[in-house]
Every structure is written in structure tokens, then in C-alpha cells.
Design a protein around this motif. Structure first.
Motif, PDB file in Angstrom:
ATOM      1  N   CYS A  49       0.806  -1.223   0.000  1.00  0.00           N
ATOM      2  CA  CYS A  49       0.000   0.000   0.000  1.00  0.00           C
ATOM      3  C   CYS A  49       0.840   1.275   0.000  1.00  0.00           C
ATOM      4  CB  CYS A  49      -0.934   0.020   1.207  1.00  0.00           C
ATOM      5  SG  CYS A  49      -0.077   0.035   2.794  1.00  0.00           S
ATOM      6  N   GLY A  50       2.154   1.146   0.201  1.00  0.00           N
ATOM      7  CA  GLY A  50       3.025   2.316   0.146  1.00  0.00           C
ATOM      8  C   GLY A  50       3.232   3.014   1.467  1.00  0.00           C
ATOM      9  N   VAL A  51       2.540   2.611   2.537  1.00  0.00           N
ATOM     10  CA  VAL A  51       2.715   3.279   3.814  1.00  0.00           C
ATOM     11  C   VAL A  51       4.138   3.021   4.333  1.00  0.00           C
ATOM     12  CG1 VAL A  51       1.909   1.342   5.217  1.00  0.00           C
ATOM     13  CG2 VAL A  51       1.659   3.648   6.081  1.00  0.00           C
ATOM     14  N   GLN A  52       4.731   4.042   4.942  1.00  0.00           N
ATOM     15  CA  GLN A  52       6.090   3.922   5.449  1.00  0.00           C
ATOM     16  C   GLN A  52       6.097   3.210   6.800  1.00  0.00           C
ATOM     17  OE1 GLN A  52       7.581   5.113   2.183  1.00  0.00           O
ATOM     18  NE2 GLN A  52       9.053   5.010   3.851  1.00  0.00           N
ATOM     19  N   VAL A  53       6.997   2.255   6.945  1.00  0.00           N
ATOM     20  CA  VAL A  53       7.089   1.452   8.169  1.00  0.00           C
ATOM     21  C   VAL A  53       8.474   1.642   8.768  1.00  0.00           C
ATOM     22  CG1 VAL A  53       6.997  -0.866   9.136  1.00  0.00           C
ATOM     23  CG2 VAL A  53       5.464  -0.235   7.265  1.00  0.00           C
ATOM     24  N   GLU A  54       8.525   1.984  10.055  1.00  0.00           N
ATOM     25  CA  GLU A  54       9.797   2.145  10.753  1.00  0.00           C
ATOM     26  C   GLU A  54       9.975   0.985  11.727  1.00  0.00           C
ATOM     27  OE1 GLU A  54      12.109   5.151  13.844  1.00  0.00           O
ATOM     28  OE2 GLU A  54       9.977   5.403  13.412  1.00  0.00           O
ATOM     29  N   LYS A  55      11.144   0.365  11.706  1.00  0.00           N
ATOM     30  CA  LYS A  55      11.446  -0.736  12.614  1.00  0.00           C
ATOM     31  C   LYS A  55      12.372  -0.232  13.711  1.00  0.00           C
ATOM     32  CE  LYS A  55      14.617  -3.801  12.074  1.00  0.00           C
ATOM     33  NZ  LYS A  55      15.518  -4.884  11.654  1.00  0.00           N
TER      34      LYS A  55
ATOM     35  N   MET B   5       8.442  -8.114   8.254  1.00  0.00           N
ATOM     36  CA  MET B   5       7.483  -7.094   8.663  1.00  0.00           C
ATOM     37  C   MET B   5       6.090  -7.449   8.150  1.00  0.00           C
ATOM     38  SD  MET B   5       9.662  -5.148  10.165  1.00  0.00           S
ATOM     39  CE  MET B   5       8.769  -3.654  10.498  1.00  0.00           C
ATOM     40  N   THR B   6       5.076  -7.023   8.902  1.00  0.00           N
ATOM     41  CA  THR B   6       3.684  -7.153   8.477  1.00  0.00           C
ATOM     42  C   THR B   6       3.042  -5.776   8.566  1.00  0.00           C
ATOM     43  OG1 THR B   6       3.563  -9.413   9.324  1.00  0.00           O
ATOM     44  CG2 THR B   6       1.479  -8.320   8.840  1.00  0.00           C
ATOM     45  N   CYS B   7       2.603  -5.261   7.431  1.00  0.00           N
ATOM     46  CA  CYS B   7       2.017  -3.915   7.386  1.00  0.00           C
ATOM     47  C   CYS B   7       0.733  -3.886   8.202  1.00  0.00           C
ATOM     48  CB  CYS B   7       1.745  -3.506   5.941  1.00  0.00           C
ATOM     49  SG  CYS B   7       0.983  -1.874   5.791  1.00  0.00           S
ATOM     50  N   ILE B   8       0.630  -2.933   9.106  1.00  0.00           N
ATOM     51  CA  ILE B   8      -0.561  -2.830   9.948  1.00  0.00           C
ATOM     52  C   ILE B   8      -1.766  -2.324   9.165  1.00  0.00           C
ATOM     53  CG2 ILE B   8      -0.164  -0.442  10.675  1.00  0.00           C
ATOM     54  CD1 ILE B   8      -1.074  -1.299  13.478  1.00  0.00           C
ATOM     55  N   LYS B   9      -1.500  -1.739   8.005  1.00  0.00           N
ATOM     56  CA  LYS B   9      -2.589  -1.170   7.223  1.00  0.00           C
ATOM     57  C   LYS B   9      -3.196  -2.182   6.262  1.00  0.00           C
ATOM     58  CE  LYS B   9      -3.686   2.764   4.197  1.00  0.00           C
ATOM     59  NZ  LYS B   9      -3.160   3.965   3.539  1.00  0.00           N
ATOM     60  N   CYS B  10      -2.359  -2.833   5.435  1.00  0.00           N
ATOM     61  CA  CYS B  10      -2.882  -3.758   4.424  1.00  0.00           C
ATOM     62  C   CYS B  10      -2.527  -5.209   4.708  1.00  0.00           C
ATOM     63  CB  CYS B  10      -2.391  -3.372   3.032  1.00  0.00           C
ATOM     64  SG  CYS B  10      -0.604  -3.608   2.783  1.00  0.00           S
TER      65      CYS B  10
END
Length: 435
Positions: A376-382, A389-394
Motif C-alpha cells: 500500500c506504500g505506507v512507510q514502516v519504521e522498525k 514485517m507485516t504492514c498494519i494497514k494492508c
């Protein structure tokens, strides 16, 4: 021939057998036994016997025009059976059926009367239990589909079937997988997935999730449904939690839908700022840029945030962006800088430049310190942990090092494949301060 003394003894024995038979029948079928009145000519008994279909059978409702509708049913409306037990019953005389009527008239054959009358024998201790079992077990019906020629009965039969299922559910005990206790069905909830939990546990679990804003957990707690990601329907939620929690659940669900919508924009009107979802049209068609605010009804372009300019015309370059970029690119003290300040106002220009620099630094930080979700393109910071990683949005699984999409079924195969740049780097790139 019996003497009068013998007849009195037999009659007393028959009376005792009748009373015993009634008590046994009432203990096994309490809902069937309606009345048992003793009179000078014997007992008058009334029974209401439901018809249970186990397993469910197909019932075809046929109209005079030969149009049929088939519905699977597990219960049919009851028979009302009125009979007289003479003093000689059950040893010397059979019971006399005074009335045999089917509720709603779905059964019109006279065969049942003949079948019941033929079940009594002289050596039988009683026939009432056998009659009730014969009718309630639907043994008088032919095997296979049941055909009824009366289309007006369809809603009545389906309504009765639903009521019978609810009544049976309410009186049956079910184990709750949350509290590990057995509860009557009237204290339980059967979800759309057919899993059953006690209402108290489900209310606490869903209510807590809704209050915390985690509506992804508002679903069936069974491990199979949790793994499949099944969420509860609005109907199930309304049966379990209170009205205020239902309203909050609806609001959170709408909010989540907007957040997951990649084409969602906010209304550009300063006093509105309402989220506007993306339309069903394709973004490439031109009409996909059209947005109408549901609150203030302002019609605008999703790209340039200006009043709608049609699907064909290109979006005009925002004037502020063009002169701010020109201003930043000029050397301090340049004449052209002074011209821009005079035209737009020095304080306005300084404010716009400050915002431009803040946006630039933010973009650089995001690019340097986060990874864009490939879904979905959302930026994820670790901050810590592995690179899976698992995107919380999609809910897209991906590698934090290279950004490659990962299979949700085998997410760690990517880090175990020889030749991959991320081979054996599942925990690579951990901050040294955390080690």
C-alpha cells in the motif's frame, strides 16, 4: 367372561397402568402432555406432538401451477391428538382417538389415523409412548423429499422451523471455549460461522477490543476463524454488545476503511477536512480524480485539491509550490528574491519556505529511516526485532531490508534462500545500542 369382582380388579389395575403410563410419558415428553382429565367414562388426554426431522429433509412446496420451492427443514408443525382412555385400557380395550388434527394443515392424509390404531395390541402395557415416538420421529412420512401442495404454507413452515431450532438451542448445553464451562443455549451466542460461546465471555472480549480500538479482534475467537481473519458481522455484534459500543465499532470500521483506502484524501476546505474515500471509477480514466466531500459537498480534484476542472484538463501546478522552489533556488540578496517578497509578502514567503523545508526534511528522514510497504506504500519504521514485517494497514508481509513481498504462508523462506541478498539476515541490522 369376567365376574364383577374380577372386572373391578382389572379396572383398578388398568387405572394404575394408565396413571403410570401418563407419568412416564410426562417425564420423557413434558412439552407434549397438555392435559389428563379423569371422568366417569375414562380419561380424556390431549397431546401436542411436534414432528422432528433428523437429519434435515427437503420439503417441496408445490403450487397448482406446478411451481415448486424446496427448503431444508428440521421440524414441522405439531399434531394435536385428543383421545379417550376407557377404563379397560390398556389390557382389554384400545384408546379411542377423538381428534387428530395437524397444525396449519400441512398433512392431509388419513393414513396416520389407521397407522396409530393398528399399533395397539392386547398384550401391550400401553401405546401412548409408541404413538408419540412414531409421530415425533416422522416415521409416518414416506422416505425422501416431502411434498406439500399449498404455496401459502411456505412462510409458516419456515417460521416454525426457525422457532423450533431456537427453542432447541436454548435448552441445550454448550461448552464455551473461553471460560471452559458449559452453559445453556439461552445464555450463549451462535455466530454466523456456527461456533458457540457464552454471551458473558463474548461481550467482555468484544467490548474490550472495541474500547481499545482493535476491531480486528472483534470476531470469532475460535483458532480456525482467527487464523482465517474472519470478523463478526454487524448483526452478531448488535446481539452481544450495547448500543454505544456498536456505534463505536461502526465508527472504527469506517475509519479503518478510509485508512486502508489508498485513494483517500481530505477535503481541502479549511473548516471541513472531512476524509473523502476514493470512487469506484478507475484512477486512469480522469473521472477517478473527482471527489465530492460528503459533509460540505465541495467538488474538487484529488490531485491538485482545487475545484473540479474536468476529467480531461491537466491539473495546474500549484502557484505556491512553483514560486517557493524558485525562491529557495536563488541566492540570498538576489533581486528576483526581492521581487517575489514584494509580490507575495515577505512574511508569507518566509512561512511558506519554512513549511517547504520542514516537508523536505521529513521526506528525507522517512526515506532514510523507514521502508515503504510494497502493498500500500505506507512507510514502516522498525525499532527492534526481525526483518520480517507485516504492514498494519494492508497486512502485507515484506522484507524490511530489500522491500520484497513475502508469502504469508512461508515468510521466512526469503531469509533461508541461498543467493538472496537477505540470506541469513533475519535479525540483521539490529541497533547496536539494543544488543
Amino acid at each position: 367372561m369376567f365376574s364383577k369382582g374380577m372386572e373391578c380388579i382389572v379396572d383398578e389395575e388398568c387405572a394404575m397402568m394408565q396413571e403410570e403410563e401418563w407419568e412416564v410419558l410426562k417425564s420423557i415428553y413434558p412439552d407434549v402432555c397438555i392435559s389428563n382429565d379423569v371422568g366417569p367414562f375414562g380419561r380424556t388426554v390431549k397431546l401436542e406432538i411436534p414432528v422432528e426431522l433428523s437429519p434435515a429433509r427437503s420439503v417441496s412446496i408445490v403450487s397448482p401451477q406446478n411451481h415448486s420451492h424446496t427448503s431444508p427443514l428440521t421440524a414441522l408443525p405439531p399434531f394435536l391428538l385428543a383421545l379417550n382412555l376407557p377404563p379397560e385400557y390398556p389390557l382389554r380395550a384400545p384408546p379411542r382417538i377423538t381428534s387428530l388434527m395437524c397444525t396449519h394443515g400441512w398433512y392431509t392424509s388419513s393414513d396416520l389415523y389407521t397407522q396409530l390404531a393398528g399399533m395397539w395390541t392386547h398384550d401391550s402395557p400401553g401405546v401412548l409412548y409408541a404413538w408419540v415416538a412414531f409421530i415425533s420421529g416422522a416415521e409416518f412420512l414416506e422416505p425422501g423429499n416431502i411434498t406439500i401442495i399449498n404455496p401459502s404454507l411456505l412462510p409458516l413452515l419456515e417460521s416454525y422451523n426457525t422457532h423450533a431450532q431456537d427453542a432447541a438451542f436454548g435448552e441445550t448445553s454448550f461448552p464455551c471455549a473461553i471460560c471452559l464451562s458449559a452453559h445453556k443455549g439461552r445464555h450463549c451466542v451462535r455466530l454466523a460461522c456456527t461456533h458457540i460461546f457464552c454471551r458473558s465471555c463474548l461481550s467482555d472480549f468484544w467490548g474490550s477490543s472495541i474500547r481499545e480500538g482493535d476491531i480486528g479482534r472483534v470476531g470469532c475467537p475460535d483458532p480456525v476463524c482467527v487464523k482465517a481473519g474472519h470478523e463478526a458481522s454487524e448483526e452478531d455484534i448488535a446481539r452481544v454488545v450495547d448500543e454505544e459500543e456498536v456505534k463505536r465499532w461502526k465508527w472504527l470500521r469506517a475509519k479503518r476503511a478510509l485508512e486502508r483506502d489508498p485513494g483517500m484524501v481530505h477535503c481541502p476546505v479549511a473548516l471541513c477536512q472531512t476524509p473523502v474515500p476514493s470512487p469506484e471509477e478507475d484512477e486512469d480514466s480522469g473521472w477517478g480524480r473527482l471527489r465530492t466531500c460528503p459533509r460540505c459537498e465541495f467538488v474538487f480534484c484529488a490531485f491538485c485539491r482545487r475545484t473540479w476542472h474536468g476529467p480531461i484538463s491537466d491539473c495546474p501546478l500549484q502557484m505556491t509550490e512553483s514560486f517557493v522552489m524558485e525562491y529557495v533556488g536563488l541566492a540570498e540578496g538576489d533581486v528576483r528574491r526581492l521581487e517575489i517578497e514584494r509580490r507575495w509578502g515577505r512574511r508569507n514567503v518566509e512561512r511558506l519556505v519554512l513549511k517547504y523545508e520542514e516537508d523536505r526534511l521529513t521526506r528525507e528522514w522517512i526515506s532514510r529511516c523507514s521502508m515503504g510497504c510494497p502493498g500500500c506504500g505506507v512507510q514502516v519504521e522498525k525499532s527492534v526485532g526481525c526483518n520480517h514485517m507485516t504492514c498494519i494497514k494492508c497486512k502485507q508481509h515484506f522484507c524490511y531490508l530489500c522491500g520484497e513481498k513475502l508469502s504469508p504462508l512461508e515468510p521466512y523462506k526469503h531469509f533461508n534462500t541461498i543467493g538472496k541478498s537477505c540470506f541469513e539476515k533475519l535479525f540483521d541490522d539490529i541497533d547496536s545500542d539494543l544488543v
